[in-house]
Scaffold this motif. Structure first.
Motif, PDB file in Angstrom:
ATOM      1  N   LEU A  72      56.007  30.990  45.563  1.00  0.00           N
ATOM      2  CA  LEU A  72      54.642  31.450  45.375  1.00  0.00           C
ATOM      3  C   LEU A  72      54.428  32.285  44.109  1.00  0.00           C
ATOM      4  O   LEU A  72      53.290  32.431  43.651  1.00  0.00           O
ATOM      5  CB  LEU A  72      54.191  32.281  46.584  1.00  0.00           C
ATOM      6  N   GLY A  73      55.496  32.867  43.593  1.00  0.00           N
ATOM      7  CA  GLY A  73      55.359  33.743  42.431  1.00  0.00           C
ATOM      8  C   GLY A  73      54.831  35.116  42.770  1.00  0.00           C
ATOM      9  O   GLY A  73      54.562  35.937  41.884  1.00  0.00           O
ATOM     10  N   THR A  74      54.652  35.414  44.047  1.00  0.00           N
ATOM     11  CA  THR A  74      54.168  36.719  44.487  1.00  0.00           C
ATOM     12  C   THR A  74      54.640  36.973  45.905  1.00  0.00           C
ATOM     13  O   THR A  74      55.005  36.043  46.632  1.00  0.00           O
ATOM     14  CB  THR A  74      52.630  36.795  44.439  1.00  0.00           C
ATOM     15  N   LEU A  75      54.602  38.245  46.303  1.00  0.00           N
ATOM     16  CA  LEU A  75      54.955  38.619  47.669  1.00  0.00           C
ATOM     17  C   LEU A  75      53.753  39.216  48.399  1.00  0.00           C
ATOM     18  O   LEU A  75      53.905  39.806  49.468  1.00  0.00           O
ATOM     19  CB  LEU A  75      56.108  39.632  47.659  1.00  0.00           C
ATOM     20  N   TYR A  76      52.552  39.040  47.822  1.00  0.00           N
ATOM     21  CA  TYR A  76      51.386  39.734  48.362  1.00  0.00           C
ATOM     22  C   TYR A  76      50.175  38.808  48.494  1.00  0.00           C
ATOM     23  O   TYR A  76      49.991  37.880  47.708  1.00  0.00           O
ATOM     24  CB  TYR A  76      51.013  40.925  47.475  1.00  0.00           C
ATOM     25  N   VAL A  77      49.351  39.098  49.492  1.00  0.00           N
ATOM     26  CA  VAL A  77      48.065  38.447  49.682  1.00  0.00           C
ATOM     27  C   VAL A  77      46.982  39.457  49.293  1.00  0.00           C
ATOM     28  O   VAL A  77      46.991  40.599  49.766  1.00  0.00           O
ATOM     29  CB  VAL A  77      47.868  38.008  51.147  1.00  0.00           C
ATOM     30  N   VAL A  78      46.070  39.036  48.435  1.00  0.00           N
ATOM     31  CA  VAL A  78      45.011  39.917  47.939  1.00  0.00           C
ATOM     32  C   VAL A  78      43.686  39.522  48.581  1.00  0.00           C
ATOM     33  O   VAL A  78      43.305  38.345  48.582  1.00  0.00           O
ATOM     34  CB  VAL A  78      44.895  39.819  46.399  1.00  0.00           C
ATOM     35  N   ASP A  79      42.974  40.525  49.107  1.00  0.00           N
ATOM     36  CA  ASP A  79      41.662  40.287  49.727  1.00  0.00           C
ATOM     37  C   ASP A  79      40.589  40.470  48.651  1.00  0.00           C
ATOM     38  O   ASP A  79      40.002  41.546  48.501  1.00  0.00           O
ATOM     39  CB  ASP A  79      41.448  41.250  50.892  1.00  0.00           C
ATOM     40  N   LYS A  80      40.331  39.413  47.906  1.00  0.00           N
ATOM     41  CA  LYS A  80      39.389  39.474  46.780  1.00  0.00           C
ATOM     42  C   LYS A  80      37.980  39.853  47.229  1.00  0.00           C
ATOM     43  O   LYS A  80      37.303  40.673  46.593  1.00  0.00           O
ATOM     44  CB  LYS A  80      39.366  38.133  46.056  1.00  0.00           C
ATOM     45  N   SER A  81      37.525  39.287  48.331  1.00  0.00           N
ATOM     46  CA  SER A  81      36.165  39.571  48.788  1.00  0.00           C
ATOM     47  C   SER A  81      35.994  41.034  49.186  1.00  0.00           C
ATOM     48  O   SER A  81      34.940  41.634  48.931  1.00  0.00           O
ATOM     49  CB  SER A  81      35.799  38.657  49.960  1.00  0.00           C
ATOM     50  N   ARG A  82      37.023  41.616  49.785  1.00  0.00           N
ATOM     51  CA  ARG A  82      36.920  43.028  50.162  1.00  0.00           C
ATOM     52  C   ARG A  82      36.927  43.922  48.927  1.00  0.00           C
ATOM     53  O   ARG A  82      36.197  44.919  48.877  1.00  0.00           O
ATOM     54  CB  ARG A  82      38.060  43.413  51.110  1.00  0.00           C
ATOM     55  N   ILE A  83      37.739  43.570  47.947  1.00  0.00           N
ATOM     56  CA  ILE A  83      37.739  44.334  46.697  1.00  0.00           C
ATOM     57  C   ILE A  83      36.345  44.321  46.080  1.00  0.00           C
ATOM     58  O   ILE A  83      35.811  45.359  45.673  1.00  0.00           O
ATOM     59  CB  ILE A  83      38.773  43.765  45.704  1.00  0.00           C
ATOM     60  N   GLU A  84      35.743  43.156  46.036  1.00  0.00           N
ATOM     61  CA  GLU A  84      34.403  43.043  45.450  1.00  0.00           C
ATOM     62  C   GLU A  84      33.381  43.830  46.263  1.00  0.00           C
ATOM     63  O   GLU A  84      32.501  44.496  45.705  1.00  0.00           O
ATOM     64  CB  GLU A  84      34.011  41.575  45.363  1.00  0.00           C
ATOM     65  N   ALA A  85      33.480  43.776  47.583  1.00  0.00           N
ATOM     66  CA  ALA A  85      32.518  44.470  48.438  1.00  0.00           C
ATOM     67  C   ALA A  85      32.625  45.984  48.311  1.00  0.00           C
ATOM     68  O   ALA A  85      31.611  46.693  48.388  1.00  0.00           O
ATOM     69  CB  ALA A  85      32.721  44.047  49.895  1.00  0.00           C
ATOM     70  N   LEU A  86      33.827  46.482  48.100  1.00  0.00           N
ATOM     71  CA  LEU A  86      34.032  47.927  47.984  1.00  0.00           C
ATOM     72  C   LEU A  86      33.604  48.466  46.625  1.00  0.00           C
ATOM     73  O   LEU A  86      33.447  49.670  46.449  1.00  0.00           O
ATOM     74  CB  LEU A  86      35.494  48.271  48.260  1.00  0.00           C
ATOM     75  N   ALA A  87      33.465  47.578  45.636  1.00  0.00           N
ATOM     76  CA  ALA A  87      32.916  47.914  44.322  1.00  0.00           C
ATOM     77  C   ALA A  87      33.558  49.148  43.681  1.00  0.00           C
ATOM     78  O   ALA A  87      32.874  50.128  43.379  1.00  0.00           O
ATOM     79  CB  ALA A  87      31.407  48.098  44.423  1.00  0.00           C
ATOM     80  N   PRO A  88      34.854  49.113  43.445  1.00  0.00           N
ATOM     81  CA  PRO A  88      35.496  50.273  42.802  1.00  0.00           C
ATOM     82  C   PRO A  88      35.095  50.398  41.336  1.00  0.00           C
ATOM     83  O   PRO A  88      34.796  49.401  40.663  1.00  0.00           O
ATOM     84  CB  PRO A  88      36.988  49.944  42.930  1.00  0.00           C
ATOM     85  N   ASP A  89      35.094  51.636  40.853  1.00  0.00           N
ATOM     86  CA  ASP A  89      34.901  51.890  39.419  1.00  0.00           C
ATOM     87  C   ASP A  89      36.233  51.820  38.681  1.00  0.00           C
ATOM     88  O   ASP A  89      36.277  51.474  37.503  1.00  0.00           O
ATOM     89  CB  ASP A  89      34.287  53.276  39.199  1.00  0.00           C
ATOM     90  N   VAL A  90      37.311  52.191  39.394  1.00  0.00           N
ATOM     91  CA  VAL A  90      38.647  52.230  38.808  1.00  0.00           C
ATOM     92  C   VAL A  90      39.619  51.583  39.785  1.00  0.00           C
ATOM     93  O   VAL A  90      39.594  51.886  40.984  1.00  0.00           O
ATOM     94  CB  VAL A  90      39.099  53.678  38.509  1.00  0.00           C
ATOM     95  N   ILE A  91      40.462  50.682  39.272  1.00  0.00           N
ATOM     96  CA  ILE A  91      41.523  50.085  40.078  1.00  0.00           C
ATOM     97  C   ILE A  91      42.855  50.492  39.478  1.00  0.00           C
ATOM     98  O   ILE A  91      43.100  50.302  38.279  1.00  0.00           O
ATOM     99  CB  ILE A  91      41.423  48.543  40.115  1.00  0.00           C
ATOM    100  N   LEU A  92      43.716  51.070  40.313  1.00  0.00           N
ATOM    101  CA  LEU A  92      45.047  51.497  39.879  1.00  0.00           C
ATOM    102  C   LEU A  92      46.053  50.429  40.285  1.00  0.00           C
ATOM    103  O   LEU A  92      46.180  50.100  41.462  1.00  0.00           O
ATOM    104  CB  LEU A  92      45.418  52.831  40.526  1.00  0.00           C
ATOM    105  N   THR A  93      46.771  49.880  39.309  1.00  0.00           N
ATOM    106  CA  THR A  93      47.738  48.835  39.596  1.00  0.00           C
ATOM    107  C   THR A  93      48.932  48.977  38.663  1.00  0.00           C
ATOM    108  O   THR A  93      49.096  50.017  38.017  1.00  0.00           O
ATOM    109  CB  THR A  93      47.079  47.435  39.490  1.00  0.00           C
ATOM    110  N   GLN A  94      49.784  47.932  38.587  1.00  0.00           N
ATOM    111  CA  GLN A  94      51.007  48.033  37.798  1.00  0.00           C
ATOM    112  C   GLN A  94      51.436  46.653  37.303  1.00  0.00           C
ATOM    113  O   GLN A  94      50.938  45.624  37.777  1.00  0.00           O
ATOM    114  CB  GLN A  94      52.135  48.645  38.627  1.00  0.00           C
ATOM    115  N   ASP A  95      52.351  46.654  36.346  1.00  0.00           N
ATOM    116  CA  ASP A  95      52.899  45.409  35.814  1.00  0.00           C
ATOM    117  C   ASP A  95      54.405  45.544  35.618  1.00  0.00           C
ATOM    118  O   ASP A  95      54.970  44.918  34.734  1.00  0.00           O
ATOM    119  CB  ASP A  95      52.218  45.072  34.478  1.00  0.00           C
ATOM    120  N   LEU A  96      55.019  46.392  36.426  1.00  0.00           N
ATOM    121  CA  LEU A  96      56.434  46.705  36.257  1.00  0.00           C
ATOM    122  C   LEU A  96      57.321  45.856  37.158  1.00  0.00           C
ATOM    123  O   LEU A  96      58.388  45.403  36.750  1.00  0.00           O
ATOM    124  CB  LEU A  96      56.679  48.193  36.550  1.00  0.00           C
ATOM    125  N   CYS A  97      56.866  45.632  38.401  1.00  0.00           N
ATOM    126  CA  CYS A  97      57.716  44.984  39.394  1.00  0.00           C
ATOM    127  C   CYS A  97      56.875  44.084  40.290  1.00  0.00           C
ATOM    128  O   CYS A  97      56.025  44.572  41.045  1.00  0.00           O
ATOM    129  CB  CYS A  97      58.434  46.047  40.224  1.00  0.00           C
TER     130      CYS A  97
END
Length: 317
Positions: A72-97
């Motif tokens: 799959l190239g990932t170990l995670y499932v992302v809830d895109k619709s919930r992210i959009e509904a919550l409408a964050p101004d800032v998203i904290l993420t990473q590109d290390l691991c």
């Protein structure tokens, strides 16, 4: 950006710890990953990413990770619709691991389709100075400038206290040879910030040496697999085991399960001291509690008990 209007979404535990540690930051958090469990009073917040695999055993999880990353190239499932509904101004993420959280590209693809488009902060530290810079960046982005300046200063004061205590305690003595493992069965040596932590704690990092970057910052390379023979040949004075994602009780059970394994017996006998620790909340999360980890490594290595954080679970075998 005024802090009173900022909605912050964190997609990894270390980022959650950063925003919650900055005075006034916790109140801005609107969502988290399902693996975010500190501080405990954020458990009511909605989750927007979930891991695909669950812990079974050290060897089986290693196999699951390898298989799922190939498939799959990932170990995670992302809830895109919930992210959009919550409408964050800032998203904290990473590109290390890619094992630790969802990858940056996936987050940026989601963000670019949102209106208004949130700010995506890529928090990917590989040494303690990077982590401190991440703390400052998060604080400034959400408008908590004075608060984050004071908080960063408090972390720097703790670092200075540890380094002074080690310098005074170990003056004139040879540096201890320290091996830190962040997985067992197979054996994986901690990288990135861990060699630096060992160095600042007055030790020599074994099987994961320090390198100096163009900024003069010293850090290790990525975590790497080693053999039991490599560990024995390294001749450690102390082995610290803090398996990524495992608390002390789970790690203890896993160690007990391999107690008759010939490779483990060789590793166990390779050092006069072997210590197992909580690698779930400490060691492997590059947030503010890396300073707790530094205090622990210095305190346990040199038997400076006053340095060991009282809430950090560990056991000497």
């Amino acid at each position: 950006m005024s802090s009173s209007r900022v909605r912050v979404m964190s997609l990894l535990p270390s980022a959650t710890e950063i925003i919650c540690a900055i005075p006034g930051g916790k109140e801005l958090l609107v969502a988290r990953s399902s693996e975010d469990d500190y501080p405990s009073d954020i458990a009511h917040l909605p989750t927007v990413i979930d891991p695909i695999i669950q812990f079974t055993s050290l060897a089986d999880v290693d196999k699951q990770v390898v298989d799922k990353m190939k498939e799959l190239g990932t170990l995670y499932v992302v809830d895109k619709s919930r992210i959009e509904a919550l409408a964050p101004d800032v998203i904290l993420t990473q590109d290390l691991c890619r094992v630790c959280s969802v990858d940056l590209m996936t987050v940026e693809r989601i963000a670019q389709d949102m209106v208004p488009r949130p700010t995506v902060l890529n928090l990917s530290p590989t040494c303690i100075e990077d982590m401190l810079d991440n703390v400052a960046e998060v604080g400034h982005t959400v408008g908590l400038n004075a608060q984050v300046a004071a908080y960063r200063s408090s972390l720097e004061d703790r670092i200075a206290r540890v380094r002074l205590a080690v310098e005074q305690h170990a003056a004139g003595q040879p540096r201890l040879r320290v091996l830190c493992l962040d997985w067992v069965n197979p054996y994986i040596v901690g990288g990135h910030w861990m060699p630096q932590i060992i160095d600042w704690a007055g030790g020599i990092s074994l099987l994961s040496p320090l390198v100096t970057d163009e900024q003069g910052r010293r850090r290790g390379e990525g975590a790497k697999r080693v053999s039991a023979e490599d560990i024995v040949a390294a001749n450690p004075d102390i082995i610290i085991i803090a398996a990524c994602g495992l608390n002390l009780d789970t790690l203890r059970k896993e160690i007990d399960a391999i107690s008759d394994n010939s490779e483990w017996l060789a590793v166990r006998a390779a050092a006069p001291r072997v210590v197992i620790c909580d690698g779930h909340h400490y060691f492997n999360r590059p947030g503010p509690r890396l300073i707790d980890t530094l205090e622990f490594v210095a305190g346990i290595s040199h038997t400076i008990l006053a340095l060991i954080p009282p809430d950090l679970p560990y056991q000497e075998l």
